[in-house]
Design an enzyme around this catalytic site. Structure first.
Site, mmCIF file in Angstrom:
data_model
loop_
_atom_site.group_PDB
_atom_site.id
_atom_site.type_symbol
_atom_site.label_atom_id
_atom_site.label_comp_id
_atom_site.label_asym_id
_atom_site.label_seq_id
_atom_site.Cartn_x
_atom_site.Cartn_y
_atom_site.Cartn_z
ATOM 1 N N LEU A 24 0.816 -1.215 0.000
ATOM 2 C CA LEU A 24 0.000 0.000 0.000
ATOM 3 C C LEU A 24 0.848 1.264 0.000
ATOM 4 C CD1 LEU A 24 -2.747 -1.089 2.588
ATOM 5 C CD2 LEU A 24 -2.702 -1.412 0.098
ATOM 6 N N GLY A 27 -1.586 6.460 -2.590
ATOM 7 C CA GLY A 27 -2.706 6.341 -3.534
ATOM 8 C C GLY A 27 -3.803 5.448 -2.952
ATOM 9 N N HIS A 28 -3.400 4.288 -2.427
ATOM 10 C CA HIS A 28 -4.386 3.391 -1.811
ATOM 11 C C HIS A 28 -5.069 4.067 -0.614
ATOM 12 C CE1 HIS A 28 -1.569 0.178 -3.490
ATOM 13 N NE2 HIS A 28 -2.739 -0.143 -4.028
ATOM 14 N N SER A 183 2.412 3.957 -7.692
ATOM 15 C CA SER A 183 2.136 2.574 -8.061
ATOM 16 C C SER A 183 3.058 1.679 -7.247
ATOM 17 C CB SER A 183 2.429 2.380 -9.559
ATOM 18 O OG SER A 183 2.593 1.001 -9.845
ATOM 19 N N ARG A 185 4.445 -0.801 -8.334
ATOM 20 C CA ARG A 185 5.541 -1.199 -9.230
ATOM 21 C C ARG A 185 6.657 -0.154 -9.296
ATOM 22 N NH1 ARG A 185 1.063 -3.838 -12.224
ATOM 23 N NH2 ARG A 185 1.532 -6.076 -12.233
#
Ligand code: PAF
Length: 279
Positions: A24, A27-28, A183, A185
């Site tokens: 997380l 953004g989350h 992200s 990633r």
């Protein structure tokens, strides 16, 4: 999870749901805050953490996808999440001999373009797992990030087509200070690759500025050239696709005007990043 969700439903509790694959970031947490806003202080907020194998292609990063459950649980606790649902693979996709799993949900139109063209089995995995999660969590509202704009459009379509009693909310993309969309990633971007990853948001800013300056709109082909040129400035970046499209239908447009949306996918080193924005 489903038993708890049925008890909440029987008591008439509003349930806000944020499906995630963990690792997380802010953004989350913005999606969690939006879910809380929607259900109010008395409602329940559920976050699922599940790295869903069916949405990864055979040569994708399923095995190395970052798994940080302890940290995620702490962040959820601090964010006031009521329940974290972190099912096992065996619970989600039972394997023989006990049972097998053989039912998938397939959206057949919006899933064909952009991410779906580059990752042909991806959205089948997403719609299947999200349908399962909706049936387990029974949310009144589910919040998705605009960073995965196509995913959100497909989930909306699935909910409408299959009559899921859930409201879909799409919350804005959260960005790092230099513009890179947050992200999980991004963690793969070591050394100079992190700086090179700025080409995605730079391309968006440049295209948006050009579209906003032009009265009659600009040909998609010309804007594609602009994006290619910007991506070429990063030595380890390679454009996978860039599309200009109607936000409702995801149909590509030949002439790009204000109100159209742009999405792109770029490999930076071996990491594939996506971004999108309204123009
Ligand atoms: O956006 C994601 O993290 C995933 O695609 C989702 C919606 C949690 C389904 O696995």
């Amino acid at each position: 999870m489903q038993r708890l969700a049925l008890a909440w439903r029987a008591r008439g509790e509003a349930v806000g749901f944020v499906p995630t694959m963990g690792c997380l970031h802010s953004g989350h947490l913005s999606l969690v805050a939006e879910a809380r806003r929607r259900v109010g202080p008395g409602g329940k907020v559920v976050v699922s953490i599940y790295v869903n194998p069916t949405q990864f292609g055979p040569r994708e990063d399923f095995a190395k996808y970052p798994r940080t459950l302890r940290r995620d649980l702490r962040l959820c606790r601090e964010a006031g999440v009521d329940v974290v649902f972190a099912p096992s693979d065996q619970a989600m996709y039972p394997q023989p001999p006990g049972a097998g799993f053989s039912t998938f949900v397939l959206e057949e139109k919006l899933s064909r373009v952009m991410e779906g063209a580059s990752r042909p089995t991806h959205f089948r995995g997403v719609t299947t797992v999200v349908a399962k999660l909706f049936n387990l969590v029974l949310p009144s509202v589910a919040v998705f990030g605009a960073k995965d704009f196509q995913q959100a459009a497909i989930i909306r379509r699935m909910v409408r087509d299959l009559n899921f009693p859930v409201e879909i909310v799409v919350a804005p993309t959260v960005r790092e200070a230099d513009g890179l969309a947050m992200s999980s990633r991004n963690q793969y971007l070591t050394g100079d690759l992190r700086v090179q990853a700025r080409v995605l948001s730079r391309a968006i800013r440049e295209v948006r500025a050009r579209v906003r300056k032009s009265r009659a709109g600009l040909p998609a082909g010309r804007l594609r050239g602009v994006v290619e040129q910007i991506v070429r400035t990063a030595p380890d970046a390679r454009l996978d696709y860039v599309e200009f499209f109607e936000p409702e239908t995801l149909e590509s447009v030949k002439r790009v005007r204000r109100g159209a949306r742009m999405a792109l996918a770029v490999f930076v080193g071996s990491t594939r990043l996506i971004d999108n924005a309204p123009l």
